[in-house]
Design a protein around this motif. Structure first.
Motif, PDB file in Angstrom:
ATOM      1  N   PRO A 170       0.831  -1.210   0.000  1.00  0.00           N
ATOM      2  CA  PRO A 170       0.000   0.000   0.000  1.00  0.00           C
ATOM      3  C   PRO A 170       0.866   1.262   0.000  1.00  0.00           C
ATOM      4  O   PRO A 170       2.037   1.224   0.387  1.00  0.00           O
ATOM      5  CB  PRO A 170      -0.793  -0.118   1.312  1.00  0.00           C
ATOM      6  N   GLU A 171       0.282   2.351  -0.453  1.00  0.00           N
ATOM      7  CA  GLU A 171       0.980   3.631  -0.463  1.00  0.00           C
ATOM      8  C   GLU A 171       1.001   4.198   0.958  1.00  0.00           C
ATOM      9  O   GLU A 171      -0.052   4.426   1.553  1.00  0.00           O
ATOM     10  CB  GLU A 171       0.261   4.599  -1.400  1.00  0.00           C
ATOM     11  N   PRO A 172       2.176   4.410   1.543  1.00  0.00           N
ATOM     12  CA  PRO A 172       2.239   4.917   2.915  1.00  0.00           C
ATOM     13  C   PRO A 172       1.850   6.387   2.996  1.00  0.00           C
ATOM     14  O   PRO A 172       2.086   7.150   2.057  1.00  0.00           O
ATOM     15  CB  PRO A 172       3.709   4.715   3.290  1.00  0.00           C
ATOM     16  N   LEU A 173       1.253   6.769   4.131  1.00  0.00           N
ATOM     17  CA  LEU A 173       0.841   8.153   4.338  1.00  0.00           C
ATOM     18  C   LEU A 173       1.310   8.642   5.697  1.00  0.00           C
ATOM     19  O   LEU A 173       1.164   7.946   6.694  1.00  0.00           O
ATOM     20  CB  LEU A 173      -0.692   8.272   4.262  1.00  0.00           C
ATOM     21  N   LEU A 174       1.845   9.855   5.731  1.00  0.00           N
ATOM     22  CA  LEU A 174       2.131  10.505   7.002  1.00  0.00           C
ATOM     23  C   LEU A 174       0.810  10.860   7.660  1.00  0.00           C
ATOM     24  O   LEU A 174      -0.063  11.443   7.024  1.00  0.00           O
ATOM     25  CB  LEU A 174       2.935  11.787   6.775  1.00  0.00           C
ATOM     26  N   THR A 175       0.643  10.501   8.912  1.00  0.00           N
ATOM     27  CA  THR A 175      -0.619  10.784   9.600  1.00  0.00           C
ATOM     28  C   THR A 175      -0.364  11.564  10.884  1.00  0.00           C
ATOM     29  O   THR A 175       0.748  11.579  11.416  1.00  0.00           O
ATOM     30  CB  THR A 175      -1.372   9.485   9.923  1.00  0.00           C
ATOM     31  N   SER A 176      -1.413  12.188  11.382  1.00  0.00           N
ATOM     32  CA  SER A 176      -1.316  13.039  12.568  1.00  0.00           C
ATOM     33  C   SER A 176      -1.452  12.210  13.837  1.00  0.00           C
ATOM     34  O   SER A 176      -1.930  11.065  13.808  1.00  0.00           O
ATOM     35  CB  SER A 176      -2.419  14.096  12.533  1.00  0.00           C
ATOM     36  N   PRO A 177      -1.071  12.777  14.989  1.00  0.00           N
ATOM     37  CA  PRO A 177      -1.260  12.076  16.265  1.00  0.00           C
ATOM     38  C   PRO A 177      -2.717  11.728  16.545  1.00  0.00           C
ATOM     39  O   PRO A 177      -2.995  10.791  17.302  1.00  0.00           O
ATOM     40  CB  PRO A 177      -0.726  13.082  17.295  1.00  0.00           C
ATOM     41  N   ASP A 178      -3.667  12.454  15.948  1.00  0.00           N
ATOM     42  CA  ASP A 178      -5.086  12.157  16.146  1.00  0.00           C
ATOM     43  C   ASP A 178      -5.431  10.747  15.676  1.00  0.00           C
ATOM     44  O   ASP A 178      -6.265  10.069  16.270  1.00  0.00           O
ATOM     45  CB  ASP A 178      -5.962  13.166  15.405  1.00  0.00           C
ATOM     46  N   VAL A 179      -4.809  10.314  14.586  1.00  0.00           N
ATOM     47  CA  VAL A 179      -5.071   8.961  14.080  1.00  0.00           C
ATOM     48  C   VAL A 179      -4.536   7.934  15.058  1.00  0.00           C
ATOM     49  O   VAL A 179      -5.213   6.962  15.405  1.00  0.00           O
ATOM     50  CB  VAL A 179      -4.437   8.772  12.686  1.00  0.00           C
ATOM     51  N   ALA A 180      -3.318   8.133  15.541  1.00  0.00           N
ATOM     52  CA  ALA A 180      -2.719   7.186  16.490  1.00  0.00           C
ATOM     53  C   ALA A 180      -3.502   7.114  17.794  1.00  0.00           C
ATOM     54  O   ALA A 180      -3.556   6.066  18.439  1.00  0.00           O
ATOM     55  CB  ALA A 180      -1.272   7.587  16.765  1.00  0.00           C
ATOM     56  N   ALA A 181      -4.126   8.229  18.182  1.00  0.00           N
ATOM     57  CA  ALA A 181      -4.872   8.272  19.444  1.00  0.00           C
ATOM     58  C   ALA A 181      -6.099   7.374  19.414  1.00  0.00           C
ATOM     59  O   ALA A 181      -6.556   6.881  20.453  1.00  0.00           O
ATOM     60  CB  ALA A 181      -5.283   9.710  19.760  1.00  0.00           C
ATOM     61  N   ASP A 182      -6.662   7.145  18.240  1.00  0.00           N
ATOM     62  CA  ASP A 182      -7.800   6.245  18.070  1.00  0.00           C
ATOM     63  C   ASP A 182      -7.235   4.895  17.640  1.00  0.00           C
ATOM     64  O   ASP A 182      -7.041   4.636  16.456  1.00  0.00           O
ATOM     65  CB  ASP A 182      -8.751   6.813  17.004  1.00  0.00           C
ATOM     66  N   VAL A 183      -6.949   4.021  18.607  1.00  0.00           N
ATOM     67  CA  VAL A 183      -6.205   2.795  18.335  1.00  0.00           C
ATOM     68  C   VAL A 183      -6.925   1.901  17.322  1.00  0.00           C
ATOM     69  O   VAL A 183      -6.297   1.325  16.426  1.00  0.00           O
ATOM     70  CB  VAL A 183      -5.932   2.018  19.647  1.00  0.00           C
ATOM     71  N   GLU A 184      -8.239   1.797  17.443  1.00  0.00           N
ATOM     72  CA  GLU A 184      -8.992   0.954  16.503  1.00  0.00           C
ATOM     73  C   GLU A 184      -8.889   1.506  15.091  1.00  0.00           C
ATOM     74  O   GLU A 184      -8.717   0.756  14.122  1.00  0.00           O
ATOM     75  CB  GLU A 184     -10.460   0.862  16.928  1.00  0.00           C
ATOM     76  N   PHE A 185      -9.012   2.826  14.953  1.00  0.00           N
ATOM     77  CA  PHE A 185      -8.910   3.439  13.633  1.00  0.00           C
ATOM     78  C   PHE A 185      -7.492   3.296  13.095  1.00  0.00           C
ATOM     79  O   PHE A 185      -7.292   2.996  11.910  1.00  0.00           O
ATOM     80  CB  PHE A 185      -9.318   4.911  13.711  1.00  0.00           C
ATOM     81  N   ALA A 186      -6.495   3.514  13.958  1.00  0.00           N
ATOM     82  CA  ALA A 186      -5.104   3.381  13.529  1.00  0.00           C
ATOM     83  C   ALA A 186      -4.851   1.975  12.988  1.00  0.00           C
ATOM     84  O   ALA A 186      -4.202   1.804  11.948  1.00  0.00           O
ATOM     85  CB  ALA A 186      -4.158   3.691  14.690  1.00  0.00           C
ATOM     86  N   GLU A 187      -5.376   0.964  13.676  1.00  0.00           N
ATOM     87  CA  GLU A 187      -5.179  -0.403  13.191  1.00  0.00           C
ATOM     88  C   GLU A 187      -5.825  -0.597  11.827  1.00  0.00           C
ATOM     89  O   GLU A 187      -5.279  -1.270  10.954  1.00  0.00           O
ATOM     90  CB  GLU A 187      -5.756  -1.412  14.187  1.00  0.00           C
ATOM     91  N   SER A 188      -6.988   0.026  11.634  1.00  0.00           N
ATOM     92  CA  SER A 188      -7.716  -0.182  10.372  1.00  0.00           C
ATOM     93  C   SER A 188      -6.986   0.394   9.167  1.00  0.00           C
ATOM     94  O   SER A 188      -7.181  -0.076   8.045  1.00  0.00           O
ATOM     95  CB  SER A 188      -9.120   0.429  10.471  1.00  0.00           C
ATOM     96  N   VAL A 189      -6.161   1.443   9.384  1.00  0.00           N
ATOM     97  CA  VAL A 189      -5.439   2.050   8.261  1.00  0.00           C
ATOM     98  C   VAL A 189      -3.961   1.670   8.256  1.00  0.00           C
ATOM     99  O   VAL A 189      -3.197   2.162   7.429  1.00  0.00           O
ATOM    100  CB  VAL A 189      -5.569   3.597   8.257  1.00  0.00           C
ATOM    101  N   SER A 190      -3.550   0.791   9.175  1.00  0.00           N
ATOM    102  CA  SER A 190      -2.153   0.387   9.241  1.00  0.00           C
ATOM    103  C   SER A 190      -1.756  -0.357   7.971  1.00  0.00           C
ATOM    104  O   SER A 190      -2.595  -0.946   7.279  1.00  0.00           O
ATOM    105  CB  SER A 190      -1.909  -0.500  10.459  1.00  0.00           C
ATOM    106  N   MET A 191      -0.469  -0.346   7.672  1.00  0.00           N
ATOM    107  CA  MET A 191       0.021  -1.061   6.496  1.00  0.00           C
ATOM    108  C   MET A 191      -0.314  -2.550   6.599  1.00  0.00           C
ATOM    109  O   MET A 191      -0.694  -3.187   5.615  1.00  0.00           O
ATOM    110  CB  MET A 191       1.532  -0.864   6.373  1.00  0.00           C
TER     111      MET A 191
END
Length: 313
Positions: free
Chosen positions: A100-121
């Protein structure tokens, strides 16, 4: 989209409708991008989906739209499904492994662990193993919590069929995702140990942080050198990463800078040579050890790494 207002005089009724359509689209743009990106694993393809969504949205009679967000998500999902079937054929001829194409993301994404997992590589690679409709249903239900009847309209199935597809997709993903949800903080600890071992040339330290069945995947897209096929096993991976020369290039090459960043919601490394991005390295963690290393070197997939991308749900 930029030329919409010029099609109507300032005082004409059409101008107001165009403004409403534009405002609604812009209000939900980041959400639509996230939906498309989760379905496609490609920011470039997601942007194309946004353009196609806009072209269809401006032709909609807004008086007939009860929920603008749901309607826009429906359009974007249909466009993403069409593109997903097309890119699936295109990826069959891709040179080497596809990531997948990697994307720089903000701390807000990391703070939502479930969401972070869903968009993880790692998760995007799991989603690649789903059929197009299964992927759409899983993303809309599990990530964005859409109701079954809304998903049914988006994918052209009955609500009952969508429930069955969702159940099948959940089981498929559950069998391939990490055994437990890993927080960005846990990933950071493992990545720091990995980076420290690489930087100091500590082979034993590297073997200690790599799981016995670790897999290294490299994506050069036929443009940059990368491992032509996945490498499995801690010893093989450690030996390859410690090499100063070779197809991967080694991570301790002279002058190579390691920059910790947040990629797709999780800690990762940007490797730079002469201040130019050479590689984006993301990891998957299971039980505190690295089970997946994903090295994206294809320059076409690194074009957005100079800025954060707003992913939301």
């Amino acid at each position: 989209m930029d030329g919409t207002d010029s099609q109507h005089g300032a005082g004409e009724p059409g101008a107001g409708r165009a403004d409403v359509a534009t405002e609604a689209f812009l209000a939900h743009r980041n959400l639509l991008f996230t939906v498309a990106y989760e379905m496609l694993g490609s920011a470039a393809d997601a942007e194309d989906v946004l353009q196609e969504t806009w072209l269809r949205w401006v032709g909609v009679d807004l008086d007939e739209v009860r929920d603008q967000r749901a309607y826009l998500v429906r359009i974007a999902t249909r466009q993403a499904l069409t593109r997903l079937r097309t890119v699936g054929r295109r990826r069959e001829s891709y040179v080497g492994s596809w990531l997948p194409e990697p994307l720089l993301t903000s701390p807000d994404v990391a703070a939502d662990v479930e969401f972070a997992e869903s968009v993880s590589m790692a998760m995007l690679l799991v989603l690649e193993t789903l059929a197009p409709t299964e992927r759409a249903v899983f993303v809309l239900r599990e990530v964005f919590d859409l109701a079954y009847d809304e998903i049914a309209e988006a994918v052209g199935k009955t609500p009952a069929a969508v429930r069955q597809i969702a159940h099948r997709a959940r089981a498929h993903v559950a069998s391939r995702r990490p055994r437990e949800m890993v927080s960005p903080a846990q990933t950071r600890v493992a990545l720091e140990a990995f980076e420290r071992a690489i930087r100091t040339g500590d082979m034993q330290g590297l073997l200690d942080i790599l799981a016995p069945d670790v897999v290294l995947v490299g994506d050069g897209g036929g443009i940059r050198q990368a491992v032509p096929r996945p490498i499995t096993g801690a010893w093989k991976v450690a030996r390859l990463l410690s090499a100063r020369r070779g197809r991967f290039g080694g991570l301790i090459a002279a002058g190579l800078q390691h920059e910790p960043v947040e990629v797709n919601g999780y800690p990762a490394l940007i490797l730079k040579l002469d201040d130019e991005i050479d590689t984006v390295l993301a990891v998957r963690i299971d039980d505190g050890r690295i089970t997946g290393l994903y090295a994206v070197r294809n320059p076409e997939k690194l074009a957005r790494m100079d800025r954060e991308t707003d992913l939301i749900r």
